[in-house]
Design an enzyme around this catalytic site. Structure first.
Site, PDB file in Angstrom:
ATOM      1  N   TRP A 282      -2.809  -2.626  -1.694  1.00  0.00           N
ATOM      2  CA  TRP A 282      -2.342  -3.973  -2.046  1.00  0.00           C
ATOM      3  C   TRP A 282      -3.117  -4.900  -1.122  1.00  0.00           C
ATOM      4  O   TRP A 282      -2.907  -4.894   0.099  1.00  0.00           O
ATOM      5  CB  TRP A 282      -0.835  -4.060  -1.816  1.00  0.00           C
ATOM      6  CG  TRP A 282      -0.180  -5.286  -2.330  1.00  0.00           C
ATOM      7  CD1 TRP A 282       0.215  -5.530  -3.619  1.00  0.00           C
ATOM      8  CD2 TRP A 282       0.202  -6.442  -1.574  1.00  0.00           C
ATOM      9  NE1 TRP A 282       0.804  -6.759  -3.698  1.00  0.00           N
ATOM     10  CE2 TRP A 282       0.815  -7.343  -2.468  1.00  0.00           C
ATOM     11  CE3 TRP A 282       0.088  -6.802  -0.237  1.00  0.00           C
ATOM     12  CZ2 TRP A 282       1.313  -8.575  -2.065  1.00  0.00           C
ATOM     13  CZ3 TRP A 282       0.576  -8.034   0.161  1.00  0.00           C
ATOM     14  CH2 TRP A 282       1.180  -8.904  -0.746  1.00  0.00           C
TER      15      TRP A 282
ATOM     16  N   HIS B  99      19.437 -36.423  -7.917  1.00  0.00           N
ATOM     17  CA  HIS B  99      18.724 -36.810  -6.694  1.00  0.00           C
ATOM     18  C   HIS B  99      17.234 -36.467  -6.781  1.00  0.00           C
ATOM     19  O   HIS B  99      16.550 -36.464  -5.762  1.00  0.00           O
ATOM     20  CB  HIS B  99      19.366 -36.145  -5.469  1.00  0.00           C
ATOM     21  CG  HIS B  99      20.797 -36.558  -5.287  1.00  0.00           C
ATOM     22  ND1 HIS B  99      21.157 -37.833  -4.925  1.00  0.00           N
ATOM     23  CD2 HIS B  99      21.951 -35.869  -5.459  1.00  0.00           C
ATOM     24  CE1 HIS B  99      22.481 -37.915  -4.875  1.00  0.00           C
ATOM     25  NE2 HIS B  99      22.977 -36.734  -5.199  1.00  0.00           N
TER      26      HIS B  99
ATOM     27  N   CYS C 155       0.824  -1.219   0.000  1.00  0.00           N
ATOM     28  CA  CYS C 155       0.000   0.000   0.000  1.00  0.00           C
ATOM     29  C   CYS C 155       0.855   1.264   0.000  1.00  0.00           C
ATOM     30  O   CYS C 155       1.913   1.309   0.623  1.00  0.00           O
ATOM     31  CB  CYS C 155      -0.881   0.047   1.237  1.00  0.00           C
ATOM     32  SG  CYS C 155      -1.933  -1.381   1.410  1.00  0.00           S
TER      33      CYS C 155
ATOM     34  N   GLU D  86       9.084 -14.219 -11.234  1.00  0.00           N
ATOM     35  CA  GLU D  86       8.445 -12.951 -10.829  1.00  0.00           C
ATOM     36  C   GLU D  86       7.802 -12.209 -11.989  1.00  0.00           C
ATOM     37  O   GLU D  86       6.693 -11.715 -11.858  1.00  0.00           O
ATOM     38  CB  GLU D  86       9.515 -11.986 -10.277  1.00  0.00           C
ATOM     39  CG  GLU D  86       9.876 -12.141  -8.854  1.00  0.00           C
ATOM     40  CD  GLU D  86      10.772 -10.992  -8.406  1.00  0.00           C
ATOM     41  OE1 GLU D  86      11.908 -10.888  -8.913  1.00  0.00           O
ATOM     42  OE2 GLU D  86      10.335 -10.209  -7.548  1.00  0.00           O
TER      43      GLU D  86
ATOM     44  N   GLU E  83      18.753 -16.783  -8.188  1.00  0.00           N
ATOM     45  CA  GLU E  83      18.287 -15.420  -8.474  1.00  0.00           C
ATOM     46  C   GLU E  83      17.723 -15.340  -9.902  1.00  0.00           C
ATOM     47  O   GLU E  83      16.699 -14.687 -10.144  1.00  0.00           O
ATOM     48  CB  GLU E  83      19.446 -14.438  -8.257  1.00  0.00           C
ATOM     49  CG  GLU E  83      19.178 -12.993  -8.630  1.00  0.00           C
ATOM     50  CD  GLU E  83      17.990 -12.359  -7.913  1.00  0.00           C
ATOM     51  OE1 GLU E  83      17.469 -12.934  -6.949  1.00  0.00           O
ATOM     52  OE2 GLU E  83      17.573 -11.275  -8.360  1.00  0.00           O
TER      53      GLU E  83
ATOM     54  N   LYS F 223      13.926 -14.235 -10.813  1.00  0.00           N
ATOM     55  CA  LYS F 223      13.599 -13.152 -11.759  1.00  0.00           C
ATOM     56  C   LYS F 223      12.601 -13.659 -12.798  1.00  0.00           C
ATOM     57  O   LYS F 223      11.633 -12.991 -13.107  1.00  0.00           O
ATOM     58  CB  LYS F 223      14.854 -12.647 -12.494  1.00  0.00           C
ATOM     59  CG  LYS F 223      15.799 -11.787 -11.722  1.00  0.00           C
ATOM     60  CD  LYS F 223      15.361 -10.364 -11.475  1.00  0.00           C
ATOM     61  CE  LYS F 223      14.617 -10.223 -10.199  1.00  0.00           C
ATOM     62  NZ  LYS F 223      15.292 -10.147  -8.972  1.00  0.00           N
TER      63      LYS F 223
ATOM     64  N   LYS G  28       6.799  -3.852  -4.216  1.00  0.00           N
ATOM     65  CA  LYS G  28       8.215  -3.482  -4.146  1.00  0.00           C
ATOM     66  C   LYS G  28       8.712  -3.466  -2.717  1.00  0.00           C
ATOM     67  O   LYS G  28       9.825  -3.872  -2.424  1.00  0.00           O
ATOM     68  CB  LYS G  28       8.393  -2.099  -4.778  1.00  0.00           C
ATOM     69  CG  LYS G  28       9.827  -1.624  -4.834  1.00  0.00           C
ATOM     70  CD  LYS G  28      10.595  -2.435  -5.843  1.00  0.00           C
ATOM     71  CE  LYS G  28      12.058  -2.060  -5.917  1.00  0.00           C
ATOM     72  NZ  LYS G  28      12.830  -3.129  -6.600  1.00  0.00           N
TER      73      LYS G  28
ATOM     74  N   ARG H 126       5.297   0.431  -6.129  1.00  0.00           N
ATOM     75  CA  ARG H 126       5.268  -0.419  -4.937  1.00  0.00           C
ATOM     76  C   ARG H 126       4.368  -1.641  -5.129  1.00  0.00           C
ATOM     77  O   ARG H 126       4.467  -2.598  -4.379  1.00  0.00           O
ATOM     78  CB  ARG H 126       4.755   0.390  -3.734  1.00  0.00           C
ATOM     79  CG  ARG H 126       5.694   1.496  -3.312  1.00  0.00           C
ATOM     80  CD  ARG H 126       5.023   2.450  -2.360  1.00  0.00           C
ATOM     81  NE  ARG H 126       4.804   1.865  -1.046  1.00  0.00           N
ATOM     82  CZ  ARG H 126       5.645   1.956  -0.023  1.00  0.00           C
ATOM     83  NH1 ARG H 126       6.765   2.620  -0.165  1.00  0.00           N
ATOM     84  NH2 ARG H 126       5.370   1.416   1.133  1.00  0.00           N
TER      85      ARG H 126
ATOM     86  N   ASN I 238      -1.669   1.798   5.781  1.00  0.00           N
ATOM     87  CA  ASN I 238      -0.758   0.759   5.281  1.00  0.00           C
ATOM     88  C   ASN I 238      -0.353  -0.066   6.500  1.00  0.00           C
ATOM     89  O   ASN I 238       0.038   0.490   7.523  1.00  0.00           O
ATOM     90  CB  ASN I 238       0.473   1.425   4.639  1.00  0.00           C
ATOM     91  CG  ASN I 238       1.547   0.402   4.257  1.00  0.00           C
ATOM     92  OD1 ASN I 238       1.295  -0.804   4.213  1.00  0.00           O
ATOM     93  ND2 ASN I 238       2.742   0.889   3.979  1.00  0.00           N
ATOM     94  N   GLY I 239      -0.468  -1.395   6.398  1.00  0.00           N
ATOM     95  CA  GLY I 239      -0.110  -2.261   7.532  1.00  0.00           C
ATOM     96  C   GLY I 239      -1.218  -3.256   7.794  1.00  0.00           C
ATOM     97  O   GLY I 239      -2.147  -3.399   6.988  1.00  0.00           O
TER      98      GLY I 239
HETATM   99  C1  AGP Z   1      13.126  -9.049  -5.784  1.00  0.00           C
HETATM  100  O1  AGP Z   1      13.098  -9.116  -7.174  1.00  0.00           O
HETATM  101  C2  AGP Z   1      11.856  -9.254  -5.146  1.00  0.00           C
HETATM  102  N1  AGP Z   1      10.878  -8.326  -5.579  1.00  0.00           N
HETATM  103  C3  AGP Z   1      11.828  -9.586  -3.672  1.00  0.00           C
HETATM  104  O2  AGP Z   1      12.248 -10.903  -3.567  1.00  0.00           O
HETATM  105  C4  AGP Z   1      12.674  -8.723  -2.725  1.00  0.00           C
HETATM  106  O3  AGP Z   1      14.029  -8.946  -2.945  1.00  0.00           O
HETATM  107  C5  AGP Z   1      12.306  -9.065  -1.267  1.00  0.00           C
HETATM  108  O4  AGP Z   1      10.954  -8.750  -1.057  1.00  0.00           O
HETATM  109  C6  AGP Z   1      13.173  -8.348  -0.261  1.00  0.00           C
HETATM  110  O5  AGP Z   1      13.037  -6.968  -0.380  1.00  0.00           O
HETATM  111  P1  AGP Z   1      14.073  -5.981   0.275  1.00  0.00           P
HETATM  112  O6  AGP Z   1      15.383  -6.188  -0.406  1.00  0.00           O
HETATM  113  O7  AGP Z   1      13.502  -4.617   0.025  1.00  0.00           O
HETATM  114  O8  AGP Z   1      14.143  -6.315   1.732  1.00  0.00           O
END
Ligand code: AGP
Length: 609
Positions: free
Chosen positions: A74, A505, A2, A489, A482, A486, A604, A27, A99-100
């Site tokens: 959100w 395995h 949010c 996501e 990673e 990516k 974000k 965000r 937000n929260g």
């Molecule tokens: C990264 O591509 C992601 N959107 C997500 O995994 C992110 O790295 C994670 O939420 C941690 O966020 P931060 O680095 O702001 O703590």
């Protein structure tokens, strides 16, 4: 997650609120709304959709006012819908954005229903607006009402509150979720982060946990958690107001991938002194605190966690220091054994990730030697609560998928293990070699970016794929992880990473001609091992895509497509190999027509649990 914007001014604030919402879009959100006070009237507009939909709605029914609040939601409690969108209003008297998560909302809701409140939404937020309304009916003063109501709340909140009974007054409250105040001339603002307000001010006050602020055109009065008036410092943001522009790139993510040579260069600026790493880059007290350190504990989430996993390989192989890495949401709820000479390291792009922050708060009372935050946002909650801070200088990262923040985190971690290793017998030759490689890094990343055209062509092959495997060994295993993160996501293709030695395995059972397998192959002592793993895939008809460097010779094979970066030294290989994997995910997502910068269901800044 949010986003909140609020303003109190002598001019119409609706445009400021809408611009703020646009700047918070990165965000992640699914509905939006705003409310303004005009004279004694409270007017609200909400949509289950994007800020553009809200703007269209505003064109149909314009709203004007000198005090207002706005929100991108959100969804947590209740689906994305107009009824669940913020602002929430109680009896045309109180309007709030939140937000929260309010953890005791169910018990508050039952009590409020018993008191005659009828609920309009499925959100936890509605109990807050009702609670403030009830207190306002008792006290007749908005600030007093917020004091009383927030005393009853458990959980996390950033709140913006207005009332037509007190036009020209905006109350802000913060516990657990981020909130900043923007200082203008004769006008003031609130927002979830500074980016939202850069078009109206560069001056900010970062509220501390538990703070409540009484904001009017004339000034800002802040009360701490004991309801005592406090002064919080005013910071001047160095970010320029067009920071959120795409500079001609089609997406923020692509812009941010291409910014990596600059981001790494800036992160390294001032870090070297006579060919050595200057440890004060971690803070003035770093030298003294590091003298005690005999082990490292790293805690983070998502991409930042992957950076931590790379650091473990570096710490134990280069610096001879034991290193343990854990996901924050696990660490915070488990009993762990702490050795007092351990440095507790958090890594976070945003500095506001709720799980990482909670892990730090727990660690501060658990007997660690010191805490260090590696973070891209100055004045974030994480940096304010840590003993030591390393600020990565990636610049604002808008794309939800983290790219330049990750590579600069890796730079910080390589420097960290080097300064700790120095104390544990690392030779000055090793340090000099690492410093030399770090200095070469922006150039090495530039060469990796030259693969963009080839990757674009290759990516078309994946449009109809539903799954992918990523393989790596050693330092490049977290990079394979990673790469897989990516891809899932932003393209919504299911992707998993495995240590190449683990294939036999279990995951080998998944390999057939429909399964693309990406392997990240370094030119190091594991080369022959991973070559054997590639044969295992080939023998099962798997489609292999190998990312390696020009020093690696692979037999010519029509079933294997190879992408080569220019020669790269082992210690910085994880950073350089990350870049083509980001580009692969990006181009596949673009071909699939996905919303690259704001992937579905993701945010974000993950400020709730
Ligand atoms: C990264 O591509 C992601 N959107 C997500 O995994 C992110 O790295 C994670 O939420 C941690 O966020 P931060 O680095 O702001 O703590």
């Amino acid at each position: 997650m949010c986003g909140i914007v609020g303003a109190v001014a002598e001019r119409d604030v609706s445009k400021i609120l809408m611009e703020g919402l646009r700047r918070l879009e990165y965000r992640g959100y699914d509905s939006a709304g705003l409310a303004v006070l005009e004279g004694n009237g409270l007017h609200r507009l909400r949509v289950a959709g994007k800020v553009n939909d809200l703007a269209d709605s505003l064109k149909q029914s314009p709203l004007k006012g000198t005090t207002g609040i706005a929100h991108t939601r959100w969804a947590t409690h209740g689906k994305p819908s107009v009824e669940n969108a913020h602002p929430h209003i109680c009896k045309d008297q109180i309007a709030i954005v939140h937000n929260g998560i309010i953890e005791n909302y169910e018990s508050l809701k039952q009590a409020q229903i018993a008191n005659g409140h009828a609920f309009q939404s499925e959100t936890d937020t509605e109990v807050v607006v009702n609670q403030i309304y009830d207190s306002f009916s008792d006290t007749g003063n908005l600030l007093e009402a917020v004091f009383a109501a927030t005393d009853k709340l458990d959980g996390a909140y950033a709140l913006g509150i207005i009332s037509p009974s007190e036009p020209g007054r905006l109350i802000a409250a913060r516990r657990g979720s981020p909130l900043v105040i923007g200082i203008g001339i004769g006008e003031h603002f609130i927002a979830s982060d500074v980016l939202a307000l850069l078009s109206v001010t560069q001056k900010f006050i970062f509220l501390a946990d538990g703070d409540i602020a009484d904001i009017t055109c004339d000034g800002v009065v802040i009360y701490d958690e004991n309801r005592k008036v406090v002064k919080r410092p005013v910071s001047i943001s160095e970010l320029s107001h067009d920071v959120a522009g795409k500079s001609g790139y089609r997406h923020y993510m692509l812009k941010e991938i291409f910014e990596q040579p600059r981001a790494v260069h800036d992160t390294l600026a001032g870090a070297f002194n006579n060919g050595r790493i200057d440890e004060t880059v971690f803070g003035q007290k770093a030298g003294k605190l590091f003298d005690r350190v005999k082990a490292i504990k790293i805690v983070a989430c998502g991409t930042s966690y992957h950076a931590g996993l790379v650091a473990r390989y570096w710490a134990e192989s280069i610096a001879n220091i034991p290193c343990d890495v854990e996901i924050a949401s696990e660490f915070r709820y488990r009993k762990s054994v702490v050795h007092p000479d351990t440095l507790f390291v958090t890594i976070s792009q945003s500095g506001e990730t709720a799980d990482t922050l909670a892990a730090l708060q727990l660690a501060r009372h658990s007997g660690f030697a010191a805490s260090l935050a590696i973070c891209n946002v100055p004045e974030s909650s994480l940096t304010r609560e840590s003993d030591l801070v390393f600020l990565t200088r990636a610049g604002a990262e808008i794309g939800v998928a983290s790219t330049k923040a990750f590579t600069t985190q890796l730079v910080a971690l390589l420097m960290l293990v080097t300064v700790l290793g120095r104390r544990l017998g690392m030779t000055s030759e090793t340090e000099a070699a690492i410093v030399g490689q770090l200095q070469q890094l922006p150039g090495r990343i530039n060469s990796a970016l030259e693969l963009d055209g080839k990757i674009n062509l290759l990516s078309k092959q994946f449009i109809n794929k539903h799954h992918a495997l990523y393989l790596g060994r050693g330092l490049l295993l977290p990079i394979a992880m990673e790469g897989a993160l990516k891809l899932k996501e932003i393209s919504y293709i299911h992707a998993e990473a495995y240590a190449a030695g683990e294939l036999k395995h279990g995951p080998l059972a998944l390999v057939d001609e429909d399964m693309p397998v990406f392997a990240v192959v370094a030119n190091n002592e594991l080369l022959e091992k991973i070559k054997s793993n590639l044969q295992e895939v080939k023998a099962r008809g798997g489609r292999l895509y190998v990312l390696t460097d020009t020093g690696v010779q692979l037999e010519k094979d029509d079933d294997i497509q190879v992408l080569k970066v220019a020669h790269v030294e082992d210690s910085i290989a994880p950073i350089v190999f990350t870049v083509p994997l980001q580009l692969i995910a990006y181009h596949i997502a673009v071909f699939k027509g996905a919303d690259v910068d704001q992937p579905r269901n993701l945010a974000k800044s993950v400020t709730v649990e």
